[in-house]
Motif scaffolding. Structure first.
Motif, short mmCIF file in Angstrom:
data_model
loop_
_atom_site.label_atom_id
_atom_site.label_comp_id
_atom_site.label_asym_id
_atom_site.label_seq_id
_atom_site.Cartn_x
_atom_site.Cartn_y
_atom_site.Cartn_z
N GLU A 364 0.82 -1.20 0.00
CA GLU A 364 0.00 0.00 0.00
C GLU A 364 0.86 1.26 0.00
O GLU A 364 0.46 2.30 -0.53
CB GLU A 364 -0.94 -0.01 1.21
CG GLU A 364 -2.04 -1.06 1.14
CD GLU A 364 -2.90 -0.92 -0.10
OE1 GLU A 364 -3.25 0.21 -0.50
OE2 GLU A 364 -3.23 -1.96 -0.71
N ASP A 365 2.05 1.17 0.61
CA ASP A 365 2.97 2.31 0.59
C ASP A 365 3.31 2.68 -0.85
O ASP A 365 3.34 3.85 -1.22
CB ASP A 365 4.26 1.97 1.34
CG ASP A 365 4.07 2.01 2.86
OD1 ASP A 365 3.03 2.54 3.30
OD2 ASP A 365 4.96 1.51 3.58
N GLU A 366 3.54 1.65 -1.66
CA GLU A 366 3.84 1.89 -3.06
C GLU A 366 2.63 2.47 -3.79
O GLU A 366 2.76 3.32 -4.67
CB GLU A 366 4.29 0.58 -3.74
CG GLU A 366 5.60 0.03 -3.22
CD GLU A 366 6.73 1.05 -3.33
OE1 GLU A 366 6.86 1.69 -4.41
OE2 GLU A 366 7.47 1.22 -2.34
N HIS A 367 1.44 2.00 -3.38
CA HIS A 367 0.20 2.51 -3.97
C HIS A 367 0.04 3.99 -3.65
O HIS A 367 -0.33 4.81 -4.50
CB HIS A 367 -0.99 1.71 -3.45
CG HIS A 367 -2.30 2.08 -4.07
ND1 HIS A 367 -3.51 1.89 -3.44
CD2 HIS A 367 -2.58 2.68 -5.26
CE1 HIS A 367 -4.49 2.33 -4.23
NE2 HIS A 367 -3.95 2.81 -5.34
N ILE A 371 -0.09 7.28 -6.26
CA ILE A 371 -1.20 8.24 -6.32
C ILE A 371 -0.65 9.66 -6.47
O ILE A 371 -1.12 10.45 -7.31
CB ILE A 371 -2.09 8.13 -5.06
CG1 ILE A 371 -2.87 6.81 -5.08
CG2 ILE A 371 -3.05 9.32 -4.98
CD1 ILE A 371 -3.65 6.54 -3.81
N PHE A 372 0.36 9.99 -5.66
CA PHE A 372 0.90 11.35 -5.70
C PHE A 372 1.82 11.55 -6.91
O PHE A 372 1.96 12.66 -7.41
CB PHE A 372 1.60 11.66 -4.38
CG PHE A 372 0.61 11.98 -3.30
CD1 PHE A 372 0.15 13.28 -3.12
CD2 PHE A 372 0.11 10.99 -2.48
CE1 PHE A 372 -0.78 13.58 -2.14
CE2 PHE A 372 -0.82 11.27 -1.50
CZ PHE A 372 -1.27 12.59 -1.33
N LYS A 377 2.01 14.51 -12.15
CA LYS A 377 2.08 14.40 -13.62
C LYS A 377 0.92 15.10 -14.29
O LYS A 377 0.99 15.49 -15.46
CB LYS A 377 2.09 12.93 -14.03
CG LYS A 377 3.38 12.21 -13.64
CD LYS A 377 3.27 10.73 -13.97
CE LYS A 377 4.52 9.97 -13.51
NZ LYS A 377 4.41 8.52 -13.74
N SER A 378 -0.17 15.26 -13.56
CA SER A 378 -1.39 15.84 -14.17
C SER A 378 -1.29 17.35 -14.31
O SER A 378 -0.46 18.00 -13.71
CB SER A 378 -2.60 15.47 -13.32
OG SER A 378 -2.48 15.99 -12.02
#
Length: 378
Positions: A364-367, A371-372, A377-378
């Motif tokens: 989940e840390d990688e998840h 996310i950030f 990138k957006s």
């Protein structure tokens, strides 16, 4: 103000205090190897006295106190299996704290006894002994029977070998192989293989599996209703579940439901042909021997693992652990897993499956990072 006196090689404290009638009395205790130990305990007692703690003269053997406590607070409130664990603790108290009374045990003496017990027991057993003794002391501390908790700060470290954490579980690939092998050549004469399949798919405790009857299985909706277990060690009868949370509905996948439907049909035909009429309509019932023994189930499990060349010393209880680990590994919410297993609370699940939870947290840390990363990138 406490007074400290050295007597031979040990230290003693003496505390003057007023009892509930306003009369001055003295509280003495000796046997401390260091003056600092006596000062620390005396300080705690004086602090409690300042809060209104009443020091009484009542003193009984630790074993008598524990027996009374478990019969009043635990008997009938916990399952028979759990109550036997308290009885086992009482047996160990009688053996290791033979002449010790609750008012005269110092922390040092308690630690010495724990150290002695630890030499021949594993960590989990020592922890259970300490935890149950600690729990039994709460009321007598609150009532002022004893001025402090002599179990506080006890160092718990068993020296006897225990099963390594990794030996209690199969990895996902091994688990998958076991399930697929177990479902082959199912025979209604012998229910051990069938039990292993259902245990793997549901995570039910052995006692819950043994006490399962067909009227508690809804194959159309794909659920098993668990509201009791079978006491296979003593009464040979139905008993309540381990705790209130263990009364639950357990989901059945389509393939397991199909396997159970086929086995039920074959079992009905066989029992009718052999004129077998069990007292209860048990799901896991051998044609000749009746209900499966824990030893027989573990023996069959060991045989299947040997065929797969898996050397993990797995038991039926370990199969339950593996089931839960697979769910966590596959990302099932830990709260849902806890409810599914019938654990008393989430803390039990977190403790037992800490290894799997840690892996999930790392994933989940990688998840979270991803996310950030996407946000930037957006």
């Amino acid at each position: 103000m406490a007074r400290f006196v050295k007597r031979g090689k040990t230290w003693q404290y003496e505390i003057s205090y007023k009892d509930e009638n306003g009369k001055y009395k003295k509280l003495r205790k000796s046997g401390f190897a260091k003056k600092g130990d006596a000062i620390a305990e005396a300080g705690e007692i004086e602090a409690n006295l300042a809060k209104g703690l009443k020091v009484t003269s009542k003193d009984i053997l630790l074993s008598d106190h524990f027996e009374q406590w478990m019969n009043v607070y635990k008997k009938g409130k916990v399952s028979d299996v759990t109550f036997r664990k308290y009885k086992n603790t009482l047996m160990n108290i009688e053996k290791y704290f033979t002449d010790d009374t609750i008012k005269k045990i110092s922390r040092t003496h308690y630690q010495e006894k724990i150290n002695e017990f630890s030499k021949v027991h594993a960590d989990a057993t020592v922890e259970r002994l300490n935890t149950q003794i600690k729990a039994s002391l709460r009321n007598v501390i609150d009532e002022g029977v004893i001025p402090y908790d002599f179990t506080k700060g006890a160092v718990i470290k068993g020296e006897a070998p225990s099963v390594d954490e990794q030996d209690k579980f199969l990895n996902f690939s091994e688990f998958e192989s076991l399930v697929n092998l177990a479902k082959e050549r199912l025979d209604p004469h012998f229910a051990s293989r069938f039990m292993i399949v259902v245990a793997a798919a549901t995570g039910l405790r052995f006692g819950e599996l043994l006490g399962l009857t067909w009227d508690h299985v809804d194959l159309d909706k794909g659920t098993i209703f668990v509201d009791r277990a079978w006491d296979y060690t003593e009464t040979q009868d139905f008993v309540p579940t381990k705790n209130e949370q263990s009364v639950r509905k357990v989901p059945l996948d389509a393939e397991t439901s199909k396997i159970m439907q086929s086995f039920k049909s074959e079992q009905r035909k066989l029992f009718q042909k052999m004129e077998i009429k069990p007292k209860h309509d048990f799901v896991f019932y051998n044609a000749k021997e009746g209900l499966i023994s824990n030893n027989a189930a573990n023996k069959k499990l060991k045989e299947l693992l040997r065929q797969l060349e898996i050397d993990t010393p797995l038991t039926m209880h370990g199969l339950r652990h593996t089931h839960a680990s697979v769910l966590i590994f596959k990302g099932v919410n830990i709260m849902a897993v806890s409810k599914h297993l019938g654990h008393k609370n989430l803390a039990v699940t977190m403790e037992v499956y800490s290894h799997a939870v840690k892996e999930l947290e790392e994933r989940e840390d990688e998840h979270i990072k991803s996310i950030f990363d996407d946000i930037y990138k957006s």
